[in-house]
Scaffold this motif. Structure first.
Motif, short mmCIF file in Angstrom:
data_model
loop_
_atom_site.label_atom_id
_atom_site.label_comp_id
_atom_site.label_asym_id
_atom_site.label_seq_id
_atom_site.Cartn_x
_atom_site.Cartn_y
_atom_site.Cartn_z
N TRP A 68 0.84 -1.20 0.00
CA TRP A 68 0.00 0.00 0.00
C TRP A 68 0.87 1.26 0.00
O TRP A 68 0.55 2.23 -0.68
CB TRP A 68 -0.93 -0.01 1.21
CG TRP A 68 -1.89 -1.17 1.25
CD1 TRP A 68 -1.94 -2.23 0.38
CD2 TRP A 68 -2.93 -1.38 2.19
NE1 TRP A 68 -2.95 -3.09 0.74
CE2 TRP A 68 -3.58 -2.60 1.85
CE3 TRP A 68 -3.38 -0.69 3.31
CZ2 TRP A 68 -4.65 -3.11 2.58
CZ3 TRP A 68 -4.45 -1.20 4.03
CH2 TRP A 68 -5.07 -2.40 3.67
N ALA A 108 2.31 1.60 -3.50
CA ALA A 108 1.26 2.06 -4.41
C ALA A 108 1.06 3.57 -4.28
O ALA A 108 0.97 4.29 -5.29
CB ALA A 108 -0.04 1.32 -4.14
N LEU A 140 -6.90 5.02 -3.18
CA LEU A 140 -6.84 5.03 -4.65
C LEU A 140 -7.59 6.23 -5.23
O LEU A 140 -7.22 6.72 -6.31
CB LEU A 140 -7.40 3.73 -5.20
CG LEU A 140 -6.63 2.46 -4.81
CD1 LEU A 140 -7.31 1.21 -5.37
CD2 LEU A 140 -5.18 2.52 -5.30
N GLY A 191 -6.49 4.96 -9.39
CA GLY A 191 -5.47 3.94 -9.18
C GLY A 191 -4.61 3.67 -10.39
O GLY A 191 -3.42 3.33 -10.25
N MET A 243 -0.92 5.07 -10.99
CA MET A 243 0.32 4.47 -10.50
C MET A 243 0.90 3.48 -11.50
O MET A 243 2.12 3.25 -11.53
CB MET A 243 0.10 3.81 -9.14
CG MET A 243 -0.79 2.59 -9.19
SD MET A 243 -1.09 1.90 -7.55
CE MET A 243 -2.18 3.14 -6.86
N LEU A 291 5.51 -0.76 -10.07
CA LEU A 291 4.98 -1.32 -8.83
C LEU A 291 4.91 -2.84 -8.89
O LEU A 291 4.46 -3.41 -9.89
CB LEU A 291 3.58 -0.75 -8.58
CG LEU A 291 2.83 -1.28 -7.36
CD1 LEU A 291 3.53 -0.86 -6.06
CD2 LEU A 291 1.38 -0.79 -7.38
N VAL A 326 3.40 -5.96 -6.34
CA VAL A 326 2.61 -6.29 -5.15
C VAL A 326 2.72 -7.79 -4.92
O VAL A 326 2.42 -8.59 -5.82
CB VAL A 326 1.13 -5.89 -5.35
CG1 VAL A 326 0.28 -6.34 -4.17
CG2 VAL A 326 1.01 -4.38 -5.56
N ASN A 353 3.78 -4.45 -12.54
CA ASN A 353 3.46 -3.52 -13.61
C ASN A 353 3.69 -4.22 -14.95
O ASN A 353 4.73 -4.87 -15.14
CB ASN A 353 4.34 -2.28 -13.49
CG ASN A 353 3.91 -1.16 -14.42
OD1 ASN A 353 3.90 -1.32 -15.64
ND2 ASN A 353 3.59 -0.01 -13.86
N LEU A 389 -6.13 -4.59 -9.81
CA LEU A 389 -5.27 -3.77 -8.96
C LEU A 389 -5.76 -3.74 -7.52
O LEU A 389 -5.01 -4.03 -6.58
CB LEU A 389 -5.20 -2.34 -9.52
CG LEU A 389 -4.42 -1.33 -8.68
CD1 LEU A 389 -2.97 -1.76 -8.50
CD2 LEU A 389 -4.50 0.06 -9.31
N GLN A 390 -7.02 -3.41 -7.30
CA GLN A 390 -7.50 -3.31 -5.92
C GLN A 390 -7.52 -4.67 -5.24
O GLN A 390 -7.15 -4.78 -4.07
CB GLN A 390 -8.88 -2.66 -5.85
CG GLN A 390 -9.27 -2.35 -4.40
CD GLN A 390 -10.68 -1.80 -4.26
OE1 GLN A 390 -11.63 -2.48 -4.59
NE2 GLN A 390 -10.79 -0.57 -3.80
N LEU A 422 -4.00 -5.57 -4.14
CA LEU A 422 -3.59 -4.80 -2.95
C LEU A 422 -4.30 -5.31 -1.71
O LEU A 422 -3.69 -5.44 -0.64
CB LEU A 422 -3.88 -3.32 -3.16
CG LEU A 422 -2.96 -2.59 -4.15
CD1 LEU A 422 -3.52 -1.22 -4.51
CD2 LEU A 422 -1.55 -2.45 -3.58
#
Length: 357
Positions: A71, A74, A118, A122, A125, A133, A135, A183, A210-211, A214
């Motif tokens: 987080w 991000a 976000l 979002g 990013m 990025l 994650v 990414n 993405l969400q 995360l």
């Protein structure tokens, strides 16, 4: 006066800084550990790094994190990282929970927290030309693949995981895979060649996942629900990336650049289940190009309760949300002193003030 930070250097990092000093352009990768509220203590450094120092030397850099670290990274990749970090700190600090709460409630709360961070933007990013990025999450296999939402099965599976991990970290690889959400512009080649026993899956980040990626990265077993069947990833149950990569003991030595690692601890523990196993602390060649920056004991002694914010604070303060919010906010304010100390050090690195791994 005692410094608010402790700095540890790998051998290659020490040699390079001794020879050439330290410039923002040297930094190729920034890791961010799992650790829940402990990540708040790095707010000041995050704001200085991404709002000031690294902007002086724009280049492509990898940002890799698990759980709260994901987080934080991000937030760092937004076009306005300062605003994003302030949103993250504010909404994280202001989480509140009733006295009795189930995993579904916590998951909804954390998803709402991410919505606020976000801020409907979002994809910014992922389009950032300077930051890539990554994650980290885990995917349950074996007994952790078939929990069916049952708390009993989940508990039994993670008890089995803990028992196996105590014997050997390799045994944990039979119950969970590492999932690298990265990414799409990054081939993540530095992680693709085998470096430990965990099977790894590589999934490009996009609007569809993405969400969820995360949220999964921060989904502590039994505290939050597993995130299921993330778009673009193998089907299954996804949980906190810190289970495998708590302090991110990754093959940093594969990058010719330097790794700047703001951390809440002055040592690196491979997985969350290794926390109570001091013989598992990392001291190998993977850290040769790492600059590890952490809060000093003197700094921590001045914080509320004489320590960093911690997930146990939700129990410690109970329903006195105002007191917890006050003390966590004070800790975030104090983190500015860490940023100031690091800014002074990078301007004129004093190797006598550093330790080694």
């Amino acid at each position: 006066m005692d410094s608010p930070i402790t700095i540890r250097l790998g051998a290659r990092a020490r040699q390079r800084i001794a020879s050439d000093g330290l410039q923002a352009a040297d930094i190729a990768l920034i890791p961010a550990a799992a650790g829940g509220p402990k990540g708040l203590i790095l707010h000041g450094i995050d704001c200085w790094l991404f709002g000031d120092w690294l902007k002086q030397a724009p280049r492509e850099r990898r940002l890799v994190g698990a759980s709260i670290g994901a987080w934080r990274m991000a937030a760092s990749a937004f076009a306005d990282p300062l605003a994003a970090h302030r949103r993250l700190a504010y909404h994280y600090i202001h989480q509140t929970y009733p006295a009795k709460v189930d995993a579904a409630y916590v998951s909804r709360n954390c998803r709402a927290l991410l919505d606020n961070v976000l801020d409907g933007r979002g994809l910014e990013m992922l389009a950032n030309p300077h930051y890539l990025l990554t994650v980290l999450a885990i995917r349950g296999t074996g007994a952790l693949a078939q929990t069916g939402g049952s708390r009993w099965r989940e508990t039994a599976g993670f008890l089995r995981a803990a028992a196996g991990n105590f014997v050997s970290r390799n045994k944990l690889a039979g119950l969970m895979d590492r999932v690298v959400f990265h990414n799409a512009r990054d081939d993540a080649a530095w992680l693709r060649a085998e470096f430990d026993a965990f099977p790894s899956h590589f999934v490009g980040l996009d609007a569809a996942n993405l969400q969820d990626a995360l949220l999964a990265s921060g989904s502590i077993p039994l505290v939050l629900q597993a995130v299921r069947d993330i778009a673009g990833a193998p089907p299954g149950n996804y949980w906190d990336g810190g289970l495998i990569d708590y302090h991110l003991h990754l093959p940093y030595q594969r990058d010719p650049g330097l790794v700047l690692y703001p951390h809440f601890s002055d040592y690196i523990v491979p997985g969350w289940l290794d926390k109570s196993l001091p013989w598992r602390r990392a001291r190998d060649a993977a850290l040769e190009n790492v600059i590890l920056v952490s809060p000093s004991p003197a700094f921590q002694a001045r914080l509320p309760n004489g320590r960093q914010p911690d997930r146990k604070d939700f129990q410690h303060y109970g329903q006195d949300h105002a007191a917890r919010i006050r003390d966590w906010s004070q800790a975030v304010g104090e983190s500015e002193r860490m940023a100031e100390a690091l800014a002074r050090w990078v301007e004129k690195p004093d190797l006598k003030q550093t330790a080694t791994f």
